[in-house]
Design a protein around this motif. Structure first.
Motif, mmCIF file in Angstrom:
data_model
loop_
_atom_site.group_PDB
_atom_site.id
_atom_site.type_symbol
_atom_site.label_atom_id
_atom_site.label_comp_id
_atom_site.label_asym_id
_atom_site.label_seq_id
_atom_site.Cartn_x
_atom_site.Cartn_y
_atom_site.Cartn_z
ATOM 1 N N ALA A 46 0.845 -1.202 0.000
ATOM 2 C CA ALA A 46 0.000 0.000 0.000
ATOM 3 C C ALA A 46 0.870 1.238 0.000
ATOM 4 O O ALA A 46 1.896 1.287 0.678
ATOM 5 N N ASP A 47 0.444 2.224 -0.780
ATOM 6 C CA ASP A 47 1.074 3.546 -0.692
ATOM 7 C C ASP A 47 0.585 4.279 0.549
ATOM 8 O O ASP A 47 1.314 5.060 1.150
ATOM 9 N N GLY A 48 -0.670 4.015 0.923
ATOM 10 C CA GLY A 48 -1.230 4.649 2.111
ATOM 11 C C GLY A 48 -2.435 3.878 2.606
ATOM 12 O O GLY A 48 -3.172 3.277 1.816
ATOM 13 N N VAL A 49 -2.623 3.867 3.932
ATOM 14 C CA VAL A 49 -3.806 3.283 4.564
ATOM 15 C C VAL A 49 -4.617 4.450 5.112
ATOM 16 O O VAL A 49 -4.090 5.276 5.873
ATOM 17 N N VAL A 50 -5.884 4.546 4.725
ATOM 18 C CA VAL A 50 -6.685 5.729 5.057
ATOM 19 C C VAL A 50 -7.674 5.431 6.179
ATOM 20 O O VAL A 50 -7.841 4.281 6.597
ATOM 21 N N GLU A 51 -8.338 6.467 6.651
ATOM 22 C CA GLU A 51 -9.172 6.361 7.851
ATOM 23 C C GLU A 51 -10.337 5.392 7.706
ATOM 24 O O GLU A 51 -10.797 4.816 8.698
ATOM 25 N N SER A 52 -10.812 5.186 6.519
ATOM 26 C CA SER A 52 -11.930 4.267 6.307
ATOM 27 C C SER A 52 -11.514 2.810 6.482
ATOM 28 O O SER A 52 -12.369 1.924 6.593
ATOM 29 N N GLY A 53 -10.191 2.550 6.482
ATOM 30 C CA GLY A 53 -9.691 1.178 6.486
ATOM 31 C C GLY A 53 -9.350 0.700 5.095
ATOM 32 O O GLY A 53 -8.854 -0.415 4.917
ATOM 33 N N GLY A 54 -9.612 1.540 4.091
ATOM 34 C CA GLY A 54 -9.228 1.223 2.722
ATOM 35 C C GLY A 54 -7.776 1.592 2.468
ATOM 36 O O GLY A 54 -7.086 2.115 3.347
ATOM 37 N N ILE A 55 -7.327 1.307 1.257
ATOM 38 C CA ILE A 55 -5.935 1.602 0.923
ATOM 39 C C ILE A 55 -5.845 2.348 -0.406
ATOM 40 O O ILE A 55 -6.712 2.229 -1.272
#
Length: 362
Positions: free
Chosen positions: A257-266
């Protein structure tokens, strides 16, 4: 006119600095990575395999922080975000500030300068924000003498850097229970943390097979397949459009992942979303391997609701005039299509990512 090292190396075309320097960024994988992975349980000293050359001093105005960042970024064991963390730690060590206010201002300027190097990099921005929060998060520093407070900041900065350097090995350890003998897994493009997981599994004498997407347009999957083949792991390269065709053979999917976001998605390299959709429709688990310094305070609502990052595309043939080319470098995968996130904080379900982000930024 000399190019400012703090700026995107080529700011006019809308191409992310990360992708412009990708070939250099992934140029070398050290031959002792497998030994490090095999010894991950002992968590060796983070600087044991560092070069003997000393990094440049960041200076007192934040200008040299980019030089320090580039020094660490060229090391195969240090991701771009880790390089930023190590550079910020060096800023504290070399600072000539005489008050906490001056030091925090200097650190903030250095952090902003690093983030401006590539404003599209999620992990770089998240790592800088997390470092600032981790190092300066207590009010007790305001009541200490400056020398003592600075020493505490240096200690925290170095600790955060050490944890970040070891993150990949920690994830590799935690992931081994998900890999069983005889399994076939699909990986997408090139991910250093996924490669570390598979290296450790191979060193543990697990028998498995890997299907690796080609990773167009930059063909990072070919690099991944070369690394796996060199380890004696059976690997087959798929053209990206063959994922659904080959999913019947797959037991599980591993992606970075480049980033893990607040929703739990990537947010990850282009094509991750469609792989997740296919895996979900065919009841195949999809595991995301991601370091905690990639946890970002972002909440994209759809594919267009994030800072665009672009990469150059060469089709090998001329493109007719007037034909538009999609150059987006990454896509967003919602949490409902992810099974688990394998992180250095532990094995997480997508639904608890918000809680972990709160803890990280408190």
């Amino acid at each position: 006119m000399e190019l400012d090292a703090a700026q995107n190396p080529n700011p006019d075309p809308p191409i992310s600095a990360y992708y412009q320097t990708r070939a250099e960024h992934h140029a070398v994988v050290s031959s002792d990575w497998l030994d490090h992975a095999a010894a991950a349980a002992s968590l060796p000293d983070a600087h044991a395999d560092a070069d003997t050359a000393q990094p440049p001093s960041p200076g007192s105005n934040g200008g040299g922080v980019i030089e320090e960042f580039n020094f660490w970024r060229r090391k195969p064991e240090a991701a771009e975000a880790v390089a930023a963390i190590m550079a910020l730690a060096a800023v504290i060590r070399s600072s000539r500030a005489t008050t906490m206010m001056e030091l925090e201002i200097e650190l903030k300027k250095a952090s902003d300068k690093l983030k401006s190097w590539d404003a599209t990099s999620i992990s770089l921005s998240a790592a800088c924000d997390l470092f600032m929060r981790f190092v300066t998060r207590t009010s007790h520093l305001e009541h200490e003498k400056f020398d003592a407070a600075k020493s505490r900041l240096i200690e925290r900065g170095e600790k955060f850097g050490e944890i970040s350097l070891k993150a990949r090995k920690t994830i590799a350890m935690l992931s081994q229970d998900f890999i069983s003998d005889g399994c076939t897994m699909l990986v997408h493009g090139y991910s250093r943390v996924v490669l570390e997981i598979l290296k450790l599994a191979a060193s543990n004498r697990k028998l498995f097979r890997v299907l690796c997407t080609e990773g167009r347009p930059d063909r990072t999957g070919l690099r991944m397949s070369n690394e796996l083949a060199a380890l004696g792991i059976p690997v087959k390269v798929l053209i990206d459009s063959a994922v659904a065709y080959s999913m019947d053979e797959v037991d599980m999917v591993f992606v970075g992942a480049d980033g893990v976001v607040e929703s739990g998605g990537i947010i990850n390299m282009m094509g991750t979303y469609q792989i997740a959709l296919v895996a979900h429709s065919m009841n195949k688990p999809l595991y995301v391997a991601a370091e905690s310094y990639k946890f970002a305070r972002l909440y994209p609502l759809d594919q267009k609701d994030m800072t665009p990052a672009h990469r150059p595309i060469d089709f090998g043939v001329p493109i007719p005039a007037g034909v538009e080319v999609e150059t987006s470098a990454r896509d967003y995968t919602p949490p409902q299509y992810l099974t688990l996130l394998l992180t250095d904080l532990g094995v997480l379900t997508p639904s608890v990512v918000s809680d972990e982000l709160i803890q990280l930024y408190l």
